[in-house]
Design an enzyme around this catalytic site. Sequence first.
Site: not given
Length: 401
Positions: A188, A216, A247
């Site tokens: 990330s 991610h 996310k």
Amino acid sequence: MTTNDARSAFYANLRDNLDGLREQGLYKQERIISSRQGAEVVCADGRTLINLCANNYLGLSGDNALVADVATAAEQYGYGLSSVRFICGTQTVHKELEKALAEFLGMEDVILYAAAFDANGGLFEPLFDESDAIISDALNHASIIDGIRLSKAARFRYQHNDMADLEAQLKAASGKRHKVIASDGVFSMDGTIAQLDKICDLAERYGALVMIDECHASGVLGRTGRGTHEHHGVMGRVDIITGTLGKALGGAMGGFTAARREVIDMLRQKSRPYLFSNSLAPTIAGTSLDVLRRLSTSSDLRDRLHANTAYFRQAISNLGFTIKPGTHPVVPVMLFDEVMAQRFAQRLYELGVLVTGFFYPVVPMGQARVRVQLSAAHQRHQLDAALAAFAQAGRELGLID
Ligand SMILES: *Cc1c(COP(=O)(O)O)cnc(C)c1O
């Protein structure tokens, strides 16, 4: 010392340590937002800012349809379970989400957790013991590191993203019974995508399993958003996938582990964050089901995300800034100098752009940066306004011509 003196000493020591953090510039201050999460946010001081630092990749965090889904799920399943899964905390919606996630990821089965931190924290200890080896990328997420610490397996660490060192560590671990390679799918801080095809090849050659953390990547990478394994064409060759619902996949909270049936079965029996922590709220489970349905019927959001990413990466480079090359919506704009990174982020804030400066020890010394994260929710005029602010702040601070 009296008991009271001993207690005072404890609190005094804490205050000293907190002052130390402030002096080193490592004290984290929270910005308070009074609106929904989105391409723009309203802060508690009344200012509206263009937001370039959320993991809100698909722009779903503040989405109206999802807010309606929450109400629908609450109507049917209530507010919460007041139970762990194995006592009286499993509803049809949890089983439906586990099935849908397994299908989405191309895996046999899925187990839900309250967070990906828990999925990673409760992964290794039930599956691997002192006869086994875990071979871990040096820059893996804190929750993977903690999860590995909780297991009795031998630990091997390979230099970040370094396939030659991974091979050396696999050789070093050759005497062990079971071996598992653990890596973030996407790192990330840099937006680096793990070389999963090569990792799978090495795993095959040395008889190791492969585990990736897709926080991610799920909903972001791959032609249909399934993640790093789809991106690298190795679906079916990864043994264990962990990820988050917090996310791209909606942004509320919740985590999961996907794997073969016997792995998931064992985790349900032995994984401590699953056994000893409350069930995922049914509103989140129900809403996540709708997110997955949306992602499987249309690639609109992902297309917009990647168009925004390509646009921003090109435009910020054209301005003369140095970025880490790549294709991921995490775009590290490199300032290198720690003080400059903080001043730059502060100036952008004054100019109406929310970004975070990262500096040592979060990133290596001399590698300070502001990390931009693009979203499908960003409109072109918002990106252009943000770019204008980058240009102004960059010129004022002598970073670009
Ligand atoms: C954000 C993140 C986590 C933690 O996810 P939560 O669901 O918020 O606990 C774990 N691993 C990686 C790589 C992450 O980026």
